[in-house]
Design a protein around this motif. Structure first.
Motif, mmCIF file in Angstrom:
data_model
loop_
_atom_site.group_PDB
_atom_site.id
_atom_site.type_symbol
_atom_site.label_atom_id
_atom_site.label_comp_id
_atom_site.label_asym_id
_atom_site.label_seq_id
_atom_site.Cartn_x
_atom_site.Cartn_y
_atom_site.Cartn_z
ATOM 1 N N GLU A 2 1.649 -6.287 17.741
ATOM 2 C CA GLU A 2 0.391 -5.605 16.823
ATOM 3 C C GLU A 2 1.142 -5.773 15.341
ATOM 4 O O GLU A 2 2.420 -5.218 15.442
ATOM 5 C CB GLU A 2 0.503 -4.226 17.253
ATOM 6 C CG GLU A 2 -1.014 -3.978 17.802
ATOM 7 C CD GLU A 2 -1.295 -2.538 18.072
ATOM 8 O OE1 GLU A 2 -1.556 -2.277 19.256
ATOM 9 O OE2 GLU A 2 -1.175 -1.682 17.103
ATOM 10 N N VAL A 3 0.549 -6.015 14.777
ATOM 11 C CA VAL A 3 1.004 -6.034 13.173
ATOM 12 C C VAL A 3 0.064 -4.995 12.467
ATOM 13 O O VAL A 3 -1.280 -5.150 12.358
ATOM 14 C CB VAL A 3 0.886 -7.236 12.243
ATOM 15 C CG1 VAL A 3 1.357 -7.342 10.882
ATOM 16 C CG2 VAL A 3 1.693 -8.568 13.154
ATOM 17 N N ARG A 4 0.753 -3.942 11.784
ATOM 18 C CA ARG A 4 -0.092 -3.059 11.205
ATOM 19 C C ARG A 4 -0.411 -3.369 9.632
ATOM 20 O O ARG A 4 0.272 -4.251 9.180
ATOM 21 C CB ARG A 4 0.539 -1.693 11.124
ATOM 22 C CG ARG A 4 0.438 -0.852 12.406
ATOM 23 C CD ARG A 4 1.499 0.208 12.536
ATOM 24 N NE ARG A 4 2.574 -0.101 12.354
ATOM 25 C CZ ARG A 4 3.470 0.821 11.785
ATOM 26 N NH1 ARG A 4 3.438 1.978 11.866
ATOM 27 N NH2 ARG A 4 4.681 0.276 11.691
ATOM 28 N N LYS A 5 -1.607 -2.735 9.186
ATOM 29 C CA LYS A 5 -2.012 -3.002 7.995
ATOM 30 C C LYS A 5 -0.838 -2.708 6.831
ATOM 31 O O LYS A 5 -0.289 -1.638 6.862
ATOM 32 C CB LYS A 5 -3.346 -2.345 7.597
ATOM 33 C CG LYS A 5 -4.383 -3.053 8.063
ATOM 34 C CD LYS A 5 -5.867 -2.780 7.786
ATOM 35 C CE LYS A 5 -6.725 -3.533 8.684
ATOM 36 N NZ LYS A 5 -7.802 -2.776 8.970
ATOM 37 N N GLY A 6 -0.465 -3.533 5.776
ATOM 38 C CA GLY A 6 0.269 -3.134 4.790
ATOM 39 C C GLY A 6 1.927 -3.466 5.274
ATOM 40 O O GLY A 6 2.727 -3.088 4.664
ATOM 41 N N ALA A 39 -15.553 2.016 8.328
ATOM 42 C CA ALA A 39 -14.251 1.510 7.301
ATOM 43 C C ALA A 39 -13.102 2.102 7.584
ATOM 44 O O ALA A 39 -12.092 1.864 7.689
ATOM 45 C CB ALA A 39 -14.856 2.050 5.730
ATOM 46 N N THR A 40 -13.323 3.563 7.917
ATOM 47 C CA THR A 40 -12.005 4.479 8.524
ATOM 48 C C THR A 40 -11.415 3.812 9.775
ATOM 49 O O THR A 40 -10.328 3.399 9.793
ATOM 50 C CB THR A 40 -12.416 5.937 8.610
ATOM 51 O OG1 THR A 40 -13.209 6.280 7.662
ATOM 52 C CG2 THR A 40 -11.213 6.800 8.690
ATOM 53 N N ALA A 41 -12.324 3.666 10.815
ATOM 54 C CA ALA A 41 -11.862 2.959 12.009
ATOM 55 C C ALA A 41 -11.094 1.682 11.607
ATOM 56 O O ALA A 41 -10.296 1.387 12.414
ATOM 57 C CB ALA A 41 -13.094 2.925 12.639
ATOM 58 N N ASP A 42 -12.045 0.842 10.962
ATOM 59 C CA ASP A 42 -11.032 -0.248 10.602
ATOM 60 C C ASP A 42 -9.870 -0.351 10.032
ATOM 61 O O ASP A 42 -8.848 -0.942 10.368
ATOM 62 C CB ASP A 42 -12.082 -1.041 9.726
ATOM 63 C CG ASP A 42 -13.150 -2.103 10.540
ATOM 64 O OD1 ASP A 42 -14.059 -2.426 9.934
ATOM 65 O OD2 ASP A 42 -13.104 -1.878 11.723
ATOM 66 N N SER A 43 -9.614 0.715 8.881
ATOM 67 C CA SER A 43 -8.430 0.656 8.262
ATOM 68 C C SER A 43 -7.266 1.334 9.163
ATOM 69 O O SER A 43 -6.092 1.044 8.990
ATOM 70 C CB SER A 43 -8.490 1.782 7.180
ATOM 71 O OG SER A 43 -8.613 2.843 7.645
ATOM 72 N N ALA A 44 -7.840 1.869 10.301
ATOM 73 C CA ALA A 44 -6.594 2.296 11.201
ATOM 74 C C ALA A 44 -6.351 0.936 12.176
ATOM 75 O O ALA A 44 -5.207 0.981 12.636
ATOM 76 C CB ALA A 44 -7.064 3.534 11.915
ATOM 77 N N ALA A 45 -7.080 0.152 12.404
ATOM 78 C CA ALA A 45 -6.921 -0.893 13.432
ATOM 79 C C ALA A 45 -5.983 -1.787 12.918
ATOM 80 O O ALA A 45 -5.607 -2.111 11.861
ATOM 81 C CB ALA A 45 -8.146 -1.683 13.350
ATOM 82 N N PRO A 46 -5.170 -2.557 13.790
ATOM 83 C CA PRO A 46 -4.021 -3.196 13.612
ATOM 84 C C PRO A 46 -4.624 -4.382 12.511
ATOM 85 O O PRO A 46 -5.870 -4.786 13.211
ATOM 86 C CB PRO A 46 -3.356 -3.846 14.621
ATOM 87 C CG PRO A 46 -4.269 -3.303 15.654
ATOM 88 C CD PRO A 46 -5.263 -2.315 15.225
ATOM 89 N N MET A 47 -3.753 -5.243 11.771
ATOM 90 C CA MET A 47 -4.344 -6.206 11.265
ATOM 91 C C MET A 47 -4.131 -7.485 11.951
ATOM 92 O O MET A 47 -5.149 -8.231 11.923
ATOM 93 C CB MET A 47 -3.368 -6.717 9.966
ATOM 94 C CG MET A 47 -3.765 -7.791 9.099
ATOM 95 S SD MET A 47 -5.488 -7.677 8.363
ATOM 96 C CE MET A 47 -5.111 -6.900 6.968
ATOM 97 N N VAL A 48 -3.396 -7.516 12.810
ATOM 98 C CA VAL A 48 -3.139 -8.624 14.091
ATOM 99 C C VAL A 48 -2.856 -7.895 15.204
ATOM 100 O O VAL A 48 -2.062 -6.863 15.274
ATOM 101 C CB VAL A 48 -2.094 -9.644 13.699
ATOM 102 C CG1 VAL A 48 -2.205 -10.539 14.834
ATOM 103 C CG2 VAL A 48 -2.535 -10.455 12.290
ATOM 104 N N LYS A 49 -3.538 -8.339 16.225
ATOM 105 C CA LYS A 49 -3.401 -7.663 17.607
ATOM 106 C C LYS A 49 -3.072 -8.949 18.633
ATOM 107 O O LYS A 49 -4.474 -9.716 18.688
ATOM 108 C CB LYS A 49 -4.238 -6.609 18.164
ATOM 109 C CG LYS A 49 -3.868 -5.855 19.387
ATOM 110 C CD LYS A 49 -4.693 -4.680 19.481
ATOM 111 C CE LYS A 49 -4.165 -4.007 20.832
ATOM 112 N NZ LYS A 49 -4.904 -2.688 21.223
#
Ligand code: ADP
Ligand code: MG
Length: 264
Positions: free
Chosen positions: A37-41, A7-17
């Motif tokens: 790269e589009v980051r989360k949020g 979960a932690t790794a995923d939340s750091a991953a970009p939303m779109v790459k």
């Protein structure tokens, strides 16, 4: 890897790459190696002249088009494929439709169902696609209608609503599937100028709540105030990117300057 670590790794991953994304229609290459790269949020604004490939790129993210080369992922997972070791397996239609539920899309021409009330438009997908009960969907649908400022129009048909109101219903309809990513393709371009603000206000509210949004727009005021990142695209490539303020006030590339001089 434990669930928690994942979960932690995923939340750091970009939303779109996007890495070297290519897309052609027949012999015409429309996307010529898009990297971004589009980051989360984040509110990610995509701008550029007509025909530069903005809509095509959104359609690739949303599984409406298949890319020809490169890598495109949403929330850490490849679009259209499953990776196993170093092999790629094409997703089945059913798997694709499951993934598409996570992505909301709002178009220039609102595309509401004309024979359904606003509220019925909003609850259509939750009921038909996700099998929610009608009463539960209606209750949540009304909350969404409130959120876009249209609680009193729930029983109106699209033809009884202004363009701005119809577009706010379209946003509520996209939100009804609780997407993790919202794509906006020139959501205010078809509106009379006096109706643009009400739609941008709803989008601003969504941004404040932390929704990840990719917004194709010519509304540079919105990009500057609400955007976290801005990419200028031309002829299928990313020409320039950075913070909206930097790119808009101090464009580095001649093509960016030429475009901005027309829209600002
Ligand atoms: P934008 O949204 O930036 O205006 P588009 O992604 O709609 O650009 O289009 C980029 C180019 O791809 C244009 O030249 C357009 O004519 C072409 N194009 C878009 N969709 C198709 C399609 N389905 N078939 C063939 N060409 C297409
Ligand atoms: Mg377009």
């Amino acid at each position: 890897m434990s669930d928690l670590t994942k979960a932690t790794a995923d939340s750091a991953a970009p939303m779109v790459k996007a890495e070297g994304v290519h897309k052609s229609y027949g012999l015409i290459e429309v996307l010529k190696g898009i990297n971004l790269e589009v980051r989360k949020g984040e509110v990610f604004c995509l701008v550029g002249p007509s025909g530069s490939g903005k809509s095509t790129f959104l359609r690739c993210i949303n599984h409406l088009e298949k890319i020809n080369a490169g890598r495109l992922s949403v929330d850490g997972e490849l679009v259209g494929y499953r990776e196993k070791g170093d092999r790629l397996y094409e997703l089945r239609d059913r798997e694709v439709s499951l993934k598409r539920r996570d992505i909301g899309m709002v178009f220039q021409h609102f595309n509401l169902f004309p024979h359904m009330t606003a509220l019925d438009n909003v609850i259509e997908a939750p009921v038909q696609v996700r099998g929610e009960s009608k009463s539960a969907a209606k209750e949540r649908g009304m909350q969404l209608m409130e959120r876009v400022g249209l609680a009193d129009k729930a029983r109106n048909y699209p033809s009884q609503l202004s363009g701005g109101q119809q577009q706010r219903v379209a946003i509520a309809r996209a939100l009804a599937m609780q997407p993790k990513l919202m794509l906006f393709d020139e959501p205010t371009s078809a509106l009379d100028p006096e109706l643009v603000g009400e739609v941008l206000d709803v989008m601003r509210g969504l941004a404040e709540e932390g929704m990840t949004m990719i917004v194709v727009t010519h509304e540079m005021g919105f990009a500057r105030e609400v955007g976290d990142a801005l990419v200028f695209m031309d002829d299928g490539v990313v020409v320039e990117s950075g913070s909206p303020r930097d790119v808009l006030t101090n464009p580095q590339e001649e093509r960016t300057r030429a475009f901005l001089s027309k829209v600002l």
